[in-house]
Design an enzyme around this catalytic site. Structure first.
Site, short mmCIF file in Angstrom:
data_model
loop_
_atom_site.label_atom_id
_atom_site.label_comp_id
_atom_site.label_asym_id
_atom_site.label_seq_id
_atom_site.Cartn_x
_atom_site.Cartn_y
_atom_site.Cartn_z
N ARG A 164 -7.98 2.68 -3.69
CA ARG A 164 -7.77 1.69 -2.64
C ARG A 164 -8.08 0.32 -3.23
NH1 ARG A 164 -10.77 5.98 -0.76
NH2 ARG A 164 -9.74 7.29 0.81
N LYS A 189 -14.68 5.42 0.64
CA LYS A 189 -15.11 5.39 2.04
C LYS A 189 -16.37 6.24 2.20
CE LYS A 189 -10.56 4.67 4.16
NZ LYS A 189 -9.56 5.22 5.10
N HIS A 263 -1.30 -0.39 -0.98
CA HIS A 263 -1.32 1.06 -0.79
C HIS A 263 -0.09 1.73 -1.40
CE1 HIS A 263 -4.61 3.14 1.10
NE2 HIS A 263 -3.81 4.09 1.53
N ARG A 266 -0.99 3.11 -4.61
CA ARG A 266 -1.75 4.35 -4.43
C ARG A 266 -0.81 5.53 -4.21
NH1 ARG A 266 -6.87 6.20 -3.00
NH2 ARG A 266 -7.07 7.50 -1.14
N HIS A 289 -9.70 11.55 -1.34
CA HIS A 289 -9.41 11.97 0.03
C HIS A 289 -10.55 12.86 0.54
CE1 HIS A 289 -4.77 11.37 -0.36
NE2 HIS A 289 -5.40 10.26 0.00
N TYR A 298 2.14 14.25 0.36
CA TYR A 298 2.85 13.99 -0.89
C TYR A 298 3.67 15.20 -1.33
CZ TYR A 298 -0.20 9.94 -1.05
OH TYR A 298 -0.85 8.78 -0.74
#
Length: 338
Positions: A164, A189, A263, A266, A289, A298
């Protein structure tokens, strides 16, 4: 004349931001800033609607119908999408749960705020860059200037790691291991840390940036900085990306039809890892993730690419191959002729 004491809303907001979020819940500074922005917008909206100053608002002004009007305002007048709307509502929900515990006399009001549902949003199509487009973007910065070399290192690091944008901007020289094994420590995160391998060319670009910027390799401040020496912000990174995408479009016209944002890089990393045969669990760890379910989208992109490849196989060519097989004396003769 003495100042009026803080009302219920002021007390709840102070304890929410100063104590509950950082100490009780231990959320990241980025989450606190996001919630702060949400309430800055909300309080200004309510003050304008109620015809009073922000300092005069109280918990009684946080009625569900006014919160819904605020959420509609975000989409209709500010142009925010459903995901941003839901992020603002998440801040209101978190505050309502805190206010219900700290000021139980307002429990019923907080329950009604928590009953406001999130808005369902259609999943966006995963946009990514083809390899030729990515090369054009990486070649766009002017390598003859210090700023161009910094920007090339930034874009290359984003593509290499699939991080990110804030994760890359938070990288410090001390987070880099530029001797084998080449890797970088990323903070994602929830303050979760992960290591990501670096390509040799990425490691060289970052090492050159450290030398050129005269930074201590063990320094604990952000690596990517503006010309004035301040840490590069997300808004600055978006500006740079837009600038280089505009340059790359002159060389690679297929970029014209694509909406490129941080993004997108990414997504590009994830898709190219998948195309290279990397499994979804590894890609999930690579991207940081929380669940491999997030990475599964994906796989759908990869299936669409495979379907497109099959569709390009011309039926006439297939028919000729089958006919040739049938006309040969043996299957072995046909196989040897391939």
């Amino acid at each position: 004349m003495s100042a009026a004491p803080p009302n219920a809303l002021a007390r709840a907001l102070r304890s929410f931001f100063a104590d509950h979020l950082p100490r009780v819940r231990g959320v990241s500074p980025h989450t606190i800033l996001s919630y702060r922005d949400a309430f800055t917008l909300l309080l200004r909206f309510l003050a304008a609607r109620r015809g009073r100053g922000v300092v005069d608002l109280d918990l009684a002004d946080l009625e569900p119908d006014r919160i819904l009007a605020f959420l509609d305002h975000l989409e209709g007048e500010r142009g925010n999408g459903p995901s941003t709307r839901n992020a603002r509502l998440a801040a209101v929900h978190a505050f309502a749960r805190h206010a219900a515990m700290s000021q139980p006399e307002h429990l019923e009001r907080c329950q009604r705020l928590l009953a406001i549902p999130f808005k369902r949003a259609r999943p966006r199509v995963v946009e990514y860059l083809e390899m030729e487009e990515m090369r054009a973007l990486l070649d766009a910065p002017d390598a003859r200037t210090p700023a161009g070399r910094r920007d090339h290192a930034l874009l290359l690091a984003m593509f290499n790691t699939g991080a990110r944008v804030q994760e890359i901007l938070d990288v410090r020289p001390c987070d880099l291991q530029l001797a084998r094994p080449l890797q970088v420590r990323l903070r994602g995160k929830g303050r979760k840390e992960r290591f990501c391998p670096l390509w040799p060319q990425t490691a060289e670009a970052l090492a050159s940036l450290i030398r050129e910027s005269r930074l201590d390799p063990d320094a604990a401040h952000p690596l990517f900085r503006s010309r004035r020496g301040h840490p590069l912000t997300r808004f600055g990174a978006r500006y740079l990306l837009r600038k280089y995408v505009a340059r790359a479009r002159a060389i690679t016209p297929t970029l014209i039809a694509k909406r490129v944002h941080p993004h997108t890089l990414r997504h590009t990393t994830a898709v190219h890892l998948l195309q290279a045969g990397v499994d979804l669990v590894t890609i999930s760890h690579w991207l940081g993730h929380a669940s491999v379910e997030t990475t599964n989208r994906y796989a759908a992109v990869d299936l669409e690419m495979k379907r497109a490849a099959i569709a390009k196989a011309h039926p006439d060519g297939l028919g000729e191959a089958v006919a040739a097989w049938r006309s040969d004396a043996t299957i072995m003769d046909w196989l040897e002729a391939l």
